[in-house]
Write a protein that holds these residues in place. Sequence first.
Motif, mmCIF file in Angstrom:
data_model
loop_
_atom_site.group_PDB
_atom_site.id
_atom_site.type_symbol
_atom_site.label_atom_id
_atom_site.label_comp_id
_atom_site.label_asym_id
_atom_site.label_seq_id
_atom_site.Cartn_x
_atom_site.Cartn_y
_atom_site.Cartn_z
ATOM 1 N N ALA A 1 -1.495 -11.893 -10.919
ATOM 2 C CA ALA A 1 -0.428 -11.330 -11.746
ATOM 3 C C ALA A 1 0.592 -12.409 -12.080
ATOM 4 C CB ALA A 1 0.235 -10.191 -10.998
ATOM 5 N N GLU A 2 1.424 -12.158 -13.068
ATOM 6 C CA GLU A 2 2.468 -13.121 -13.410
ATOM 7 C C GLU A 2 3.798 -12.398 -13.582
ATOM 8 O OE1 GLU A 2 1.294 -14.535 -17.388
ATOM 9 O OE2 GLU A 2 2.894 -13.267 -18.161
ATOM 10 N N ILE A 3 4.869 -13.118 -13.319
ATOM 11 C CA ILE A 3 6.204 -12.516 -13.491
ATOM 12 C C ILE A 3 6.803 -12.923 -14.824
ATOM 13 C CG2 ILE A 3 7.598 -14.361 -12.413
ATOM 14 C CD1 ILE A 3 8.755 -11.533 -10.954
ATOM 15 N N GLY A 4 6.134 -13.791 -15.543
ATOM 16 C CA GLY A 4 6.626 -14.224 -16.840
ATOM 17 C C GLY A 4 6.025 -15.581 -17.147
ATOM 18 N N SER B 1 0.845 -1.212 0.000
ATOM 19 C CA SER B 1 0.000 0.000 0.000
ATOM 20 C C SER B 1 0.867 1.243 0.000
ATOM 21 C CB SER B 1 -0.909 0.096 1.222
ATOM 22 O OG SER B 1 -1.332 -1.133 1.638
ATOM 23 N N GLU B 2 1.949 1.205 0.779
ATOM 24 C CA GLU B 2 2.846 2.375 0.805
ATOM 25 C C GLU B 2 3.425 2.624 -0.588
ATOM 26 O OE1 GLU B 2 3.348 4.468 3.162
ATOM 27 O OE2 GLU B 2 2.774 3.471 5.041
ATOM 28 N N ILE B 3 3.772 1.542 -1.286
ATOM 29 C CA ILE B 3 4.319 1.700 -2.636
ATOM 30 C C ILE B 3 3.269 2.322 -3.564
ATOM 31 C CG2 ILE B 3 5.038 0.420 -4.705
ATOM 32 C CD1 ILE B 3 6.589 -1.492 -2.871
ATOM 33 N N ALA B 4 2.033 1.816 -3.481
ATOM 34 C CA ALA B 4 0.970 2.340 -4.343
ATOM 35 C C ALA B 4 0.761 3.836 -4.079
ATOM 36 C CB ALA B 4 -0.331 1.562 -4.092
ATOM 37 N N GLU B 5 0.712 4.157 -2.788
ATOM 38 C CA GLU B 5 0.543 5.552 -2.368
ATOM 39 C C GLU B 5 1.677 6.422 -2.915
ATOM 40 O OE1 GLU B 5 -1.989 7.921 -0.969
ATOM 41 O OE2 GLU B 5 -2.304 5.773 -0.561
ATOM 42 N N ASN C 1 7.604 -0.354 -16.533
ATOM 43 C CA ASN C 1 6.567 -0.954 -15.689
ATOM 44 C C ASN C 1 7.019 -2.298 -15.105
ATOM 45 O OD1 ASN C 1 6.359 -1.986 -18.370
ATOM 46 N ND2 ASN C 1 4.469 -3.014 -17.751
ATOM 47 N N VAL C 2 7.980 -2.967 -15.789
ATOM 48 C CA VAL C 2 8.506 -4.225 -15.251
ATOM 49 C C VAL C 2 9.200 -3.982 -13.904
ATOM 50 C CG1 VAL C 2 10.165 -6.108 -15.642
ATOM 51 C CG2 VAL C 2 8.748 -5.281 -17.527
ATOM 52 N N THR C 3 9.801 -2.805 -13.744
ATOM 53 C CA THR C 3 10.466 -2.468 -12.486
ATOM 54 C C THR C 3 9.500 -2.607 -11.312
ATOM 55 O OG1 THR C 3 11.817 -0.900 -13.728
ATOM 56 C CG2 THR C 3 11.811 -0.657 -11.324
ATOM 57 N N VAL C 4 8.302 -2.060 -11.487
ATOM 58 C CA VAL C 4 7.312 -2.097 -10.403
ATOM 59 C C VAL C 4 6.657 -3.484 -10.303
ATOM 60 C CG1 VAL C 4 5.163 -1.086 -9.532
ATOM 61 C CG2 VAL C 4 6.920 0.379 -10.569
ATOM 62 N N ASP C 5 6.215 -4.006 -11.431
ATOM 63 C CA ASP C 5 5.596 -5.349 -11.455
ATOM 64 C C ASP C 5 6.462 -6.383 -10.753
ATOM 65 O OD1 ASP C 5 3.556 -4.555 -13.050
ATOM 66 O OD2 ASP C 5 4.018 -5.908 -14.725
ATOM 67 N N ALA C 6 7.719 -6.469 -11.195
ATOM 68 C CA ALA C 6 8.616 -7.506 -10.690
ATOM 69 C C ALA C 6 8.894 -7.287 -9.211
ATOM 70 C CB ALA C 6 9.918 -7.507 -11.489
ATOM 71 N N GLY D 1 -2.056 -2.255 -10.464
ATOM 72 C CA GLY D 1 -1.372 -3.548 -10.436
ATOM 73 C C GLY D 1 -0.824 -3.872 -9.047
ATOM 74 N N VAL D 2 -0.250 -2.862 -8.378
ATOM 75 C CA VAL D 2 0.301 -3.074 -7.036
ATOM 76 C C VAL D 2 -0.814 -3.489 -6.073
ATOM 77 C CG1 VAL D 2 1.488 -1.991 -5.098
ATOM 78 C CG2 VAL D 2 2.166 -1.416 -7.439
ATOM 79 N N LEU D 3 -1.954 -2.814 -6.187
ATOM 80 C CA LEU D 3 -3.058 -3.125 -5.279
ATOM 81 C C LEU D 3 -3.632 -4.512 -5.547
ATOM 82 C CD1 LEU D 3 -4.742 0.396 -5.185
ATOM 83 C CD2 LEU D 3 -3.254 -0.658 -3.442
ATOM 84 N N GLN D 4 -3.622 -4.901 -6.825
ATOM 85 C CA GLN D 4 -4.074 -6.261 -7.154
ATOM 86 C C GLN D 4 -3.163 -7.313 -6.528
ATOM 87 O OE1 GLN D 4 -4.410 -6.443 -11.421
ATOM 88 N NE2 GLN D 4 -6.276 -5.201 -11.439
ATOM 89 N N VAL D 5 -1.870 -7.074 -6.563
ATOM 90 C CA VAL D 5 -0.929 -8.027 -5.958
ATOM 91 C C VAL D 5 -1.141 -8.078 -4.447
ATOM 92 C CG1 VAL D 5 1.509 -8.506 -5.494
ATOM 93 C CG2 VAL D 5 0.780 -7.867 -7.803
ATOM 94 N N ALA D 6 -1.396 -6.908 -3.842
ATOM 95 C CA ALA D 6 -1.661 -6.879 -2.402
ATOM 96 C C ALA D 6 -2.867 -7.747 -2.058
ATOM 97 C CB ALA D 6 -1.878 -5.437 -1.936
ATOM 98 N N ALA D 7 -3.846 -7.789 -2.958
ATOM 99 C CA ALA D 7 -5.079 -8.538 -2.683
ATOM 100 C C ALA D 7 -4.918 -10.046 -2.860
ATOM 101 C CB ALA D 7 -6.194 -8.025 -3.591
#
Lengths: 415, 415
Positions: free
Chosen positions: A381-384, A31-35, A126-131, A81-87
């Motif tokens: 989500a997927e990493i690859g 959440s902090e990252i998303a914020e 965007n891969v920086t954040v996703d990964a 995407g970050v919030l989806q991963v949190a969920a």
Amino acid sequence: MTEMERMGAAAKAASYELAVAGAAKKNRALSEIAEALKERSADILAANAEDMEKARAGGMSKSLQDRLKLSTARIDGMVEGVLQVAALEDPVGSMIKMTTRPNGLIIGKRRVPLGVIGIIYEARPNVTVDAAVLCLKSGNAVILRGGSDAAKSNAVLTRVMREAVEKAGLPADCICSVSDTSRKSAVELMGLTEYLDVLIPRGGAGLIKSVTENSKVPVIETGVGNCHVYVDCDADLQMGAEIIYNAKCSRPSVCNAAETLLVSRAVAWDFLPMAKMLLDKDNVELRGCPITREILGDCVIPATHEDYYTEFLDYILAVKVVNDAEEAIRFINKHSSGHSEAIVTNNYFTAQKFLNEVDSAAVYVNASTRFTDGSEFGLGAEIGISTQKMHARGPMGLEELTSSKFVIYGEGQIR
Amino acid sequence: MTEMERMGAAAKAASYELAVAGAAKKNRALSEIAEALKERSADILAANAEDMEKARAGGMSKSLQDRLKLSTARIDGMVEGVLQVAALEDPVGSMIKMTTRPNGLIIGKRRVPLGVIGIIYEARPNVTVDAAVLCLKSGNAVILRGGSDAAKSNAVLTRVMREAVEKAGLPADCICSVSDTSRKSAVELMGLTEYLDVLIPRGGAGLIKSVTENSKVPVIETGVGNCHVYVDCDADLQMGAEIIYNAKCSRPSVCNAAETLLVSRAVAWDFLPMAKMLLDKDNVELRGCPITREILGDCVIPATHEDYYTEFLDYILAVKVVNDAEEAIRFINKHSSGHSEAIVTNNYFTAQKFLNEVDSAAVYVNASTRFTDGSEFGLGAEIGISTQKMHARGPMGLEELTSSKFVIYGEGQIR
């Protein structure tokens, strides 16, 4: 100790803390990252503008520029995407199985993080954040090594995420980033056996081959997709035409797009003109075998040996007429990169044979290869998408970023 | 095409047939192998006698000679092992999970063989049979590359097994063997990316390091065990002494034997003399830190930095007094090879902390590290003990020799 070794040691130390952090703390960090990504979007866009300016000056192609470019909408997408991963459910700590042995030992196999994951990738920031967030959620520290084109964007994104992680009470070194984008840093990362548990290359075939062949750290090979659609003699031909059109044209630049169409000789004269009618809507260039050219005429370019091994990632399709499913399966197992293959057929036994004998990560009956994707498969989500057989195969979600360990409860047993 | 590539291609072709062979046929091949090993034991012993003669002439150590030597009893043991593998459940074909997606696609994750497995190993001819039958049962073709010392024995064993496999109606190339035992053939095998899916080195630390660092084929790292026993301040000291004695002395030459004893400072004066009394029964050489020497006297050799990283595989034990569990955990995570570690304690929280934070394949509370073994863990036979985190960790049974693929049943879905 080199700079890279120091980073490896720092990431390893952080990984031990992160491994036992628990889902609540990791979700707080997410959440902090998303914020923070929202709050700092002006800085992120400014850094990206610098990257874009350099790219334009260097004559980067329009399509690569498009992958590099960030916008408010794209940052919103990242945040989403970050919030989806949190969920998503935290895979760490669950017991895969647990048994009591005759001697009274209680032996459990517990899911644990891999440790430190290295990611080598190319132009897309965007891969920086996703990964980073997928690694964080699965309890792994990450060392990111992006490409030079996105260097400024990646630097700001990493800084923002590290601050956010620290704010949530976790070590900033859970997310490390290599600022040197030269070949030297990639080679150093591939040799960081003492600290790195896994290395995942994300990008073009050249990058992936280079990492696979040169890394001393275990690698998960991802993404190259030379995918096939085979239209059987017992196919619903209209369905076959719609599937190959979708598999080729809905997004030709991605790894689950089809590159080769195989057609049973028995239906080739009926089917190929039907398929061509749809493929013509997007001006798909056909490269075919002699029979394909006999059927469709000189508009079909003669296919070379090489064409059948190529991931075009473009509006180009190789075509070959085969005798039967048997020949199609042999052809696929020889030429495919092992990603995704589909058969179109109404015949039960042919369908089962294809599912059993085709040696690829995802094998379809009567559906487009375009579905091979973490969220389409319900993994979140997927990493690859792994095209190797070890560790993970197909779309890799959070579970695929974990390992296991045996925990054994004794009462003084000796052997 | 080189000789090795030809073998790779043959094994790959055989692997496709084997992958869909079904348990009944594979079990028939295993019974044929068991039968043939018994029938041909005179040939096997004659070939082994040649290897032994060469070994003695070359001045091979007694303990290596013992590993190389076959006898009727040892062949009986091999046969017994083959029958045990035949009795295990076939992991291939089971559906790991299966879901129906909102769009109606039915997506299943099916367990499948890895494909072609390469095994590089050293002097023990029994590995030839063990490895071949585990690969066969799990549906994998195997390329065996044994050491030069056992060349004649391995050649006969492989020939016998190939004939048996063929008799059961499977291709002989399910079991391939590299007769060239030079370094060149190992290097070729490590580069056989087109045909080999996994390479497993079995042997000493030098072999394993060399394969891990040089292979272009994905590797599963096995076997090096620098295992620790930590006796906590809250331990039952008698239990601690018995566990370290068992972990060190019950079979010092194997990877799950303990190499380092860590003792909490609070109990060191009481515990170390108790442990020494047992260890003295087997004349274990102690290499200790200054406090250990203060307690036990000059009979303890001063431990070097290197000693704490060494897998002695002998009646030698490194000893170190630490402040607490925290320091023990950090010491283990720094020095261990990630194989097996044990804590002896009556304290619930210390036990949980140790299980959570020690980063090794098998972590024990109040039991000897000697239990890390496929059959002790209830997996049946094992092909090795993985000390890496990717794919498999700890003892590897049949399931660990498999991969998965997604099979997708559609009705014309496009994306």
